[in-house]
Design an enzyme around this catalytic site. Structure first.
Site, PDB file in Angstrom:
ATOM      1  N   GLU A   1      47.248  75.932 -20.318  1.00  6.05           N
ATOM      2  CA  GLU A   1      47.395  74.530 -19.883  1.00  6.05           C
ATOM      3  C   GLU A   1      48.406  73.773 -20.753  1.00  6.05           C
ATOM      4  O   GLU A   1      48.390  72.538 -20.794  1.00  6.05           O
ATOM      5  CB  GLU A   1      46.045  73.802 -19.899  1.00  6.05           C
ATOM      6  CG  GLU A   1      44.970  74.401 -19.021  1.00  6.05           C
ATOM      7  CD  GLU A   1      45.254  74.334 -17.509  1.00  6.05           C
ATOM      8  OE1 GLU A   1      46.297  73.786 -17.106  1.00  6.05           O
ATOM      9  OE2 GLU A   1      44.416  74.861 -16.752  1.00  6.05           O
TER      10      GLU A   1
ATOM     11  N   HIS B   1      40.565  69.644 -23.346  1.00  6.76           N
ATOM     12  CA  HIS B   1      40.105  69.985 -21.995  1.00  6.76           C
ATOM     13  C   HIS B   1      38.861  70.845 -22.104  1.00  6.76           C
ATOM     14  O   HIS B   1      38.804  71.760 -22.934  1.00  6.76           O
ATOM     15  CB  HIS B   1      41.204  70.749 -21.256  1.00  6.76           C
ATOM     16  CG  HIS B   1      40.739  71.423 -20.008  1.00  6.76           C
ATOM     17  ND1 HIS B   1      40.168  70.733 -18.956  1.00  6.76           N
ATOM     18  CD2 HIS B   1      40.747  72.725 -19.630  1.00  6.76           C
ATOM     19  CE1 HIS B   1      39.870  71.585 -17.993  1.00  6.76           C
ATOM     20  NE2 HIS B   1      40.191  72.809 -18.370  1.00  6.76           N
TER      21      HIS B   1
HETATM   22  O1  2HA Z   1      41.983  77.908 -20.526  1.00  7.18           O
HETATM   23  O2  2HA Z   1      40.169  76.026 -18.915  1.00  7.18           O
HETATM   24  O3  2HA Z   1      41.970  75.258 -17.194  1.00  7.18           O
HETATM   25  C1  2HA Z   1      41.186  78.071 -19.423  1.00  7.18           C
HETATM   26  C2  2HA Z   1      41.059  76.812 -18.687  1.00  7.18           C
HETATM   27  C3  2HA Z   1      42.082  76.531 -17.689  1.00  7.18           C
HETATM   28 ZN    ZN Z   2      39.809  74.607 -17.422  1.00 11.00          ZN
END
Ligand code: 2HA
Ligand code: ZN
Length: 276
Positions: free
Chosen positions: A120, A143
């Site tokens: 990402e 994330h």
């Molecule tokens: O890295 O979460 O969005 C793995 C993820 C992709």
């Molecule tokens: Zn992810």
């Protein structure tokens, strides 16, 4: 005589990454290779631990990150498991510097088994560029796959105003922690420049962006603060899950009370949410 550098394992930024990835794993938001973090470092924070002239590898990127040329990041690795970061930091994490041309990055430490930065990376770097335009203290993009927020993306309206309002109602703290609300993008294939561009556009106004049926992106000035932001939204989503399971709301925090809260904590609620 060359000066000995301190081991990078004593660097506060590395210890913070180990703690944060472990906590995210423990909470169940980063199964398998799920989730990724990038943390912008000042050169003076890196220099005591690393010879920054020693570039191990250079990796090309297919988008323009020249606004970040010369900047340092510690990032999680592509395909790596948060579960394993603490016991093997130098394979699962990397310290990178964006090349002067903005089209590649240099690995200065880590990714020792030949790995690369998170899949990402486009979203991370595009978000960093956007947040730095609006907040000079910005440093972290995070994330993860927050269970209840993902579940809500199936059962709740995806209109940002409606989703934000529900989260504000579920825990009194929410409006104070994210008065600007959260952004929502359409479903897009992860890892692409397209999802990065859509997310970064939202990040101009908000620090939380929901990827429906996938997870959440958070931005902040420290790892702790960014983690806390995501934790707060996910807690509200968890309460929502339980409220629905218990048969739905019988009463709630009213719009007038939410406004009183905003006034007491001196925050400005996003326009168009409170019907006052
Ligand atoms: O890295 O979460 O969005 C793995 C993820 C992709
Ligand atoms: Zn992810």
């Amino acid at each position: 005589m060359t000066m000995m550098k301190d081991t990078i394992y004593s660097a506060p930024f590395l210890q913070e990454m180990l703690d944060t990835t472990s906590n995210l794993y423990r909470l169940g938001w980063d199964e398998r290779n799920g989730g990724n973090i990038s943390y912008l470092l000042n050169e003076y924070e890196v220099l005591p631990y690393l010879n920054v002239d020693n570039v191990k590898r250079t990796v090309p990127m297919n988008f323009d990150a020249s606004a970040l040329a010369g900047r340092y990041f510690i990032v999680t690795g592509s395909g790596k498991y948060f579960k394993n970061v603490k016991k093997n930091p130098s394979e699962n994490l990397g310290l990178i510097r964006i090349h002067e041309n903005g089209r590649s990055y240099e690995i200065l430490w880590g990714f020792e088994d030949g790995g690369e930065a998170t899949s990402e990376l486009p979203t991370h770097l595009m978000n960093h560029m956007k947040r730095l335009e609006v907040d000079k203290n910005h440093r972290v993009i995070m994330h993860c796959h927050t269970t209840n927020l993902i579940a809500m993306s199936f059962t709740h309206s995806l209109k940002e105003e409606e989703l934000t309002k529900t989260l504000w109602e579920m825990c009194t703290e929410c409006l104070v922690v994210f008065p600007e609300g959260l952004g929502v993008i359409p479903w897009i294939v992860p890892g692409t420049n397209a999802i990065g561009e859509a997310t970064a556009k939202k990040m101009e106004e908000v620090r939380l962006v929901l990827w429906p049926h996938h997870g959440i992106f958070g931005a902040g000035t420290t790892l702790d603060e960014t983690f806390g932001l995501i934790e707060t939204a996910e807690k509200a989503a968890e309460v929502y899950t339980m409220v629905c399971a218990q048969g739905g709301k019988q009463q709630t925090i009213t719009d007038t009370q939410l406004q009183e809260l905003a006034d007491a904590f001196d925050v400005t609620p996003r326009q168009g949410i409170l019907g006052l």
